[in-house]
Scaffold this active site. Sequence first.
Site, short mmCIF file in Angstrom:
data_model
loop_
_atom_site.label_atom_id
_atom_site.label_comp_id
_atom_site.label_asym_id
_atom_site.label_seq_id
_atom_site.Cartn_x
_atom_site.Cartn_y
_atom_site.Cartn_z
N GLY A 179 11.53 61.33 -4.22
CA GLY A 179 10.91 62.38 -5.01
C GLY A 179 11.51 62.42 -6.41
N GLY A 180 10.66 62.24 -7.41
CA GLY A 180 11.13 62.22 -8.79
C GLY A 180 10.78 63.47 -9.57
N GLY A 181 10.62 64.58 -8.86
CA GLY A 181 10.41 65.86 -9.53
C GLY A 181 11.74 66.48 -9.94
N ILE A 183 13.97 68.59 -8.52
CA ILE A 183 15.11 68.53 -7.60
C ILE A 183 15.64 67.10 -7.51
CG2 ILE A 183 15.85 68.87 -5.21
CD1 ILE A 183 13.67 71.06 -5.02
N GLY A 184 14.74 66.14 -7.39
CA GLY A 184 15.15 64.75 -7.24
C GLY A 184 15.91 64.22 -8.43
N GLU A 186 17.46 65.89 -10.77
CA GLU A 186 18.72 66.61 -10.99
C GLU A 186 19.82 66.06 -10.10
OE1 GLU A 186 17.28 70.92 -12.81
OE2 GLU A 186 18.14 70.86 -10.79
N GLU A 202 9.43 57.60 -6.50
CA GLU A 202 8.39 58.58 -6.81
C GLU A 202 7.02 57.94 -6.64
OE1 GLU A 202 5.91 61.26 -7.50
OE2 GLU A 202 7.99 61.94 -7.59
N HIS A 439 22.15 75.63 -39.75
CA HIS A 439 22.53 74.22 -39.85
C HIS A 439 24.05 74.11 -39.76
CE1 HIS A 439 22.51 70.06 -41.26
NE2 HIS A 439 23.53 70.39 -42.05
#
EC number: 1.8.1.4
Length: 462
Positions: A179-181, A183-184, A186, A202, A439
Amino acid sequence: MANDASTVFDLVILGGGSGGYAAALRGAQLGLDVALIEKDKVGGTCLHRGCIPTKALLHAGEIADQARESEQFGVKASFEGIDIAGVHKYKDGVISGLYKGLQGLVASRKVTYIEGEGRLSSPTSVDVNGRRVQGRHVLLATGSVPKSLPGLEIDGNRIISSDHALVLDRVPKSAIVLGGGVIGVEFASAWKSFGTDVTVIEGLKHLVPVEDENSSKLLERAFRKRGIKFNLGTFFSKAEYTADGVKVTLADGKEFEAEVLLVAVGRGPVSAGLGYEEQGVAMDRGYVLVDEYMRTNVPTISAVGDLVPTLQLAHVGFAEGILVAERLAGLKTVPIDYDGVPRVTYCHPEVASVGITEAKAKEIYGADKVVALKYNLAGNGKSKILNTSGEIKLVQVKDGAVVGVHMVGDRMGEQVGEAQLIYNWEALPAEVAQLIHAHPTQNEALGEAHLALAGKPLHSHD
């Protein structure tokens, strides 16, 4: 079932996570008599098994990376490894402090807190600990748990969920993240910082696939540079134990092996066996269906948080809980614009956004009515000092407001507050360009991007 008919609360809340406790605190503040029922600990997934502990792990990983890379800043330091017990002590200390503070808040607002596993027993009551708790209104806020895939059993040993990963007593030598969403990526990011050899799988064509495609590509480039491997566009087929780990096979026959497999394919609602359907609450795939004011089809029942099919974010739960409390207290309420909710993925580099993607804007307004601008952080002094790269991408309706802000780079999550105001107040680029940004800060990159979009770029090419 004992029924204390003399006590009828204005609001009975089932679930003490982000949505539930926010509704309790706000409701009590507005003079409602509130009962809050929670089977575990107030704070729910976010505080104990989600937002807070994962960000603590990511910060520990950031410190490890800084130690490894210190010499490029002229600082001599040595990295001797990860003391995972020490990491957990730090993480648990953060959780403990916030938990005590939250308990104090609930007590100070005079919320009746009931610890136990509740079940909806009528449109106006919840049964818990052999007692029937009556209310004029019931709020369902029972949250979510990690999901898996058909035929894939999470055993907590070599095939684990995010719950297991947060208490793992070792740093795995290698890991597959399914899973590359959010949760994955992170966990992939934190583990890589700890020294794990990580591969993300994913099924869709990009990491963080709900984000603007440009953000996904920037993250993929950064992950390649960090040595985080990933396989995109092919779905999972099966997983099996090997002599000393796990083997994952994809639909195209490709195989991957590692010490552990983290299943990070999303979270599903906690609703089974809690009496919702028996009381006539409309459901879909386990989610409770609500309208824009979080009302179910049963007039005395509302629902919020991960239990309903909205964005699964703690701050969304807060907002939904507050909306319900204020509605029940008779205040005028406004439905939540979910596109206007800030979204942050806290990997390294961070991915932050608010508003809609360029692709979505073109769907809504037409391709000829959409303007997109990218501002590279290479032109931002503070980002150069921090040695972070990335971009800010603005999506604008031609001659109109900015409808999307998409940012990739370290600390971009800290810039999304102003981006949220730009989107939600429908700001024109020329209006934001008039604001003077300090700045050198990373925040001025937002100002510079709007200067460029307004046709008067400063530290960027025409």
